[in-house]
Design a protein around this motif. Structure first.
Motif, PDB file in Angstrom:
ATOM      1  N   SER A 101       0.863  -1.095   0.018  1.00 22.93           N
ATOM      2  CA  SER A 101       0.079   0.331   0.001  1.00 22.93           C
ATOM      3  C   SER A 101       0.771   0.944  -0.357  1.00 22.93           C
ATOM      4  N   PRO A 102       0.387   2.043  -0.107  1.00 24.52           N
ATOM      5  CA  PRO A 102       1.179   3.521  -0.647  1.00 24.52           C
ATOM      6  C   PRO A 102       1.563   4.228   0.999  1.00 24.52           C
ATOM      7  N   CYS A 103       2.636   3.641   1.494  1.00 24.75           N
ATOM      8  CA  CYS A 103       3.122   3.623   2.990  1.00 24.75           C
ATOM      9  C   CYS A 103       4.276   3.784   3.188  1.00 24.75           C
ATOM     10  N   MET A 104       5.285   4.694   2.989  1.00 23.79           N
ATOM     11  CA  MET A 104       6.982   4.376   3.259  1.00 23.79           C
ATOM     12  C   MET A 104       7.220   3.727   3.958  1.00 23.79           C
ATOM     13  N   GLY A 105       6.010   3.495   5.401  1.00 21.91           N
ATOM     14  CA  GLY A 105       6.574   2.264   6.445  1.00 21.91           C
ATOM     15  C   GLY A 105       6.553   1.587   6.384  1.00 21.91           C
ATOM     16  N   HIS A 106       5.713   0.680   5.210  1.00 22.48           N
ATOM     17  CA  HIS A 106       5.445  -0.371   4.820  1.00 22.48           C
ATOM     18  C   HIS A 106       6.897  -0.948   3.586  1.00 22.48           C
ATOM     19  N   LEU A 107       6.602   0.362   2.802  1.00 26.16           N
ATOM     20  CA  LEU A 107       7.194   0.029   0.941  1.00 26.16           C
ATOM     21  C   LEU A 107       8.503  -0.365   1.146  1.00 26.16           C
ATOM     22  N   ILE A 108       9.588   0.326   2.273  1.00 25.56           N
ATOM     23  CA  ILE A 108      10.917  -0.413   3.233  1.00 25.56           C
ATOM     24  C   ILE A 108      11.090  -1.827   3.061  1.00 25.56           C
ATOM     25  N   PRO A 109      10.400  -1.865   4.568  1.00 25.72           N
ATOM     26  CA  PRO A 109      10.915  -3.999   4.760  1.00 25.72           C
ATOM     27  C   PRO A 109      10.112  -4.331   3.763  1.00 25.72           C
ATOM     28  N   PHE A 110       8.993  -4.553   2.478  1.00 20.96           N
ATOM     29  CA  PHE A 110       8.663  -5.288   1.677  1.00 20.96           C
ATOM     30  C   PHE A 110      10.006  -5.307   1.110  1.00 20.96           C
ATOM     31  N   ALA A 111      10.379  -3.720   0.125  1.00 18.03           N
ATOM     32  CA  ALA A 111      11.173  -3.583  -0.326  1.00 18.03           C
ATOM     33  C   ALA A 111      13.289  -4.824   0.252  1.00 18.03           C
ATOM     34  N   GLU A 112      12.829  -4.442   1.620  1.00 16.51           N
ATOM     35  CA  GLU A 112      14.533  -5.397   1.916  1.00 16.51           C
ATOM     36  C   GLU A 112      13.429  -7.568   1.770  1.00 16.51           C
ATOM     37  N   LEU A 113      12.063  -7.699   2.110  1.00 18.89           N
ATOM     38  CA  LEU A 113      12.386  -8.416   1.577  1.00 18.89           C
ATOM     39  C   LEU A 113      11.692  -9.120   0.647  1.00 18.89           C
ATOM     40  N   ALA A 114      11.359  -8.890   0.174  1.00 19.93           N
ATOM     41  CA  ALA A 114      11.756  -8.718  -1.644  1.00 19.93           C
ATOM     42  C   ALA A 114      13.412  -9.442  -2.260  1.00 19.93           C
ATOM     43  N   ARG A 115      14.112  -7.991  -1.395  1.00 19.90           N
ATOM     44  CA  ARG A 115      16.029  -8.455  -1.890  1.00 19.90           C
ATOM     45  C   ARG A 115      16.070  -9.989  -1.386  1.00 19.90           C
ATOM     46  N   GLN A 116      15.968 -10.100  -0.009  1.00 21.87           N
ATOM     47  CA  GLN A 116      16.088 -11.549  -0.232  1.00 21.87           C
ATOM     48  C   GLN A 116      15.688 -12.817  -0.427  1.00 21.87           C
ATOM     49  N   LEU A 117      14.064 -12.241  -0.875  1.00 20.53           N
ATOM     50  CA  LEU A 117      13.641 -13.760  -0.864  1.00 20.53           C
ATOM     51  C   LEU A 117      14.163 -13.721  -2.725  1.00 20.53           C
TER      52      LEU A 117
END
Length: 483
Positions: A22-38
């Motif tokens: 969703s359009p929340c910077m506080g969500h996008l940051i950990p989502f990007a890191e999760l995607a990177r680790q996957l």
């Protein structure tokens, strides 16, 4: 964009995970890191969809997007047209509208991936994106929720339908705190704003609906680690859904303009070890004009060096920068500060307009404490760098986070907020001195250092969080292999 090394297995042959944020910077940051680790650690491919709420990218969003590695397919979904935007009673409703508007596009992307040579393995959504579960259901893959806040808020979220069914009055009229398994008592003034609204309001009804929707997912990933909230984690065992602590997931790649990064680090290099107060209220937090003045005077009173990631005040809301700020928005970016403040603190304070290289600041030896809104990303970054906190929560679940950090983890001291939500310069300066100068500060640094070591172990090869994420990705692979 930054570049990772090319994976040994071509991405077209890897099981694919679709993530919707969703359009929340506080969500996008950990989502990007999760995607990177996957991609980097678990041999999967990942497409990260960001459901935009505004047409023009904010400065904060643009900086993060530029740092996402090319190994991740990062897609910005169109924002709802301005002419179809209804009026909203809360920030959360605007976020939910942006996600709902994006779901048809999620269908398109998911079907395209399912038709490709890379089998779709899972859909990962945040707490707002659970309605997209129907996409996963039609394609026969699991839908997991990635909860980007701590276990304590998740516990409240999952217990909310039960709490609501027993309640006969408004939450704000309660005289006793809410007590959940393993959690510190949650007092009325610490509850998220959505729970303090009238229970008949669209704000509360929408929040309750989100909590009920959460029961529809196949599992939950939480951006925390077992040793930070051990009793809360044990209380999750009674939940019908599998819940996995996979954190701390923080974005360690450089974000923002390299010139600003280097300038800040050079400034910190010339300050004594543990002497600097770092002040930031996250990507969305704002203070009033009067409160901004009071904070400035408090920083001046302490006579400690400081770095302040400062935003233009907003007298209407504490989340005035939630959807970001636009570059070049201010002709006089610091014109709201007290007369003479910049001249009097020259050489003592460093003011950064809106954006700061937070990871570099918190990891620097000269930083002695972090005055923070207690957003979960900032909290985890502070813990991972062993920096004690001055807690000044503003909105969402931040007051709950602050209570847990002070009472349970003992790594923060809260600023006492007086009538009208105002903190005096004397109170602010006193709390900073408490953490920086006194014996209590040394005790807090010891505690946060121990928590830091446990956090680092959790995400290490043999750690609990690394093991949990590996287990989940194995489950996802099994779904992909059956296609």
């Amino acid at each position: 964009m930054g570049r990772d090394e090319e994976p040994l297995i071509p991405s077209s042959a890897r099981p694919h995970v679709l993530l919707l944020c969703s359009p929340c910077m506080g969500h996008l940051i950990p989502f990007a890191e999760l995607a990177r680790q996957l991609v980097a650690d678990h041999g999967l491919s990942a497409t990260l969809l960001f459901a935009a709420a505004t047409d023009l990218p904010s400065e904060e969003y643009a900086a993060l997007a530029a740092s996402v590695p090319n190994s991740i397919d990062f897609v910005v979904l169109p924002a709802p047209p301005a002419d179809v935007l209804p009026s909203f009673d809360s920030m959360r409703e605007r976020v939910m509208h942006a996600v709902s508007w994006s779901i048809p596009r999620v269908w398109d992307v998911a079907r395209s991936l399912a038709a490709s040579t890379a089998p779709l393995a899972a859909l990962v959504v945040d707490m707002v994106g659970v309605p997209a579960r129907d996409v996963a259901k039609e394609l026969g893959v699991p839908c997991y929720m990635f909860f980007t806040s701590p276990w304590m808020l998740l516990s409240l979220f999952l217990h909310l339908p039960e709490l609501d069914a027993k309640l006969t009055k408004e939450y704000r009229d309660a005289t006793e705190p809410i007590r959940l398994p393993g959690c510190v008592p949650i007092h009325v003034h610490e509850l998220p704003g959505s729970m303090l609204a009238d229970r008949s309001s669209s704000t509360y009804v929408g929040f309750l609906s989100m909590a009920k929707e959460a029961a529809r997912v196949d599992g939950i990933l939480v951006n925390t680690f077992c040793d930070l909230e051990p009793a809360v984690g044990e209380g999750m065992d009674c939940m019908k859904l599998p819940v996995h602590a996979v954190g701390p997931l923080v974005w360690a790649r450089p974000i923002g303009v390299q010139e600003d990064h280097s300038r800040t680090v050079r400034w910190l290099d010339h300050r004594p070890r543990g002497s600097v107060v770092y002040v930031s209220f996250g990507s969305g937090g704002t203070l009033t004009w009067q409160q901004t003045t009071e904070l400035a005077l408090a920083l001046e009173m302490t006579q400690h060096p400081f770095v302040w990631a400062i935003k233009r005040p907003d007298n209407d809301t504490v989340s005035g920068a939630f959807f970001g700020t636009q570059q070049g928005e201010d002709d006089d970016p610091f014109g709201f500060l007290p007369r003479g403040f910049i001249e009097r603190t020259k050489g003592v304070g460093l003011l950064l307009q809106s954006w700061a290289p937070q990871t570099a600041i918190l990891s620097h030896a000269s930083v002695g404490c972090f005055m923070t809104h207690c957003g979960w990303n900032s909290t985890l970054e502070s813990i991972l760098n062993g920096v004690p906190m001055v807690a000044w929560p503003l909105y969402a679940e931040q007051k709950m986070n602050a209570a847990m950090l002070e009472v349970q983890a003992k790594v923060a001291v809260r600023v006492s907020i007086g009538p009208g939500g105002f903190a005096s310069k004397e109170e602010i300066a006193s709390v900073i001195r408490h953490v920086m100068d006194e014996e209590e500060g040394a005790r807090m640094r010891k505690f946060v250092g121990e928590v830091r070591d446990r956090a680092a172990h959790a995400v290490s090869k043999d750690g609990s969080s690394a093991h949990a994420l590996a287990q989940v990705t194995n489950v996802w692979r099994s779904f992909a292999s059956e296609k």
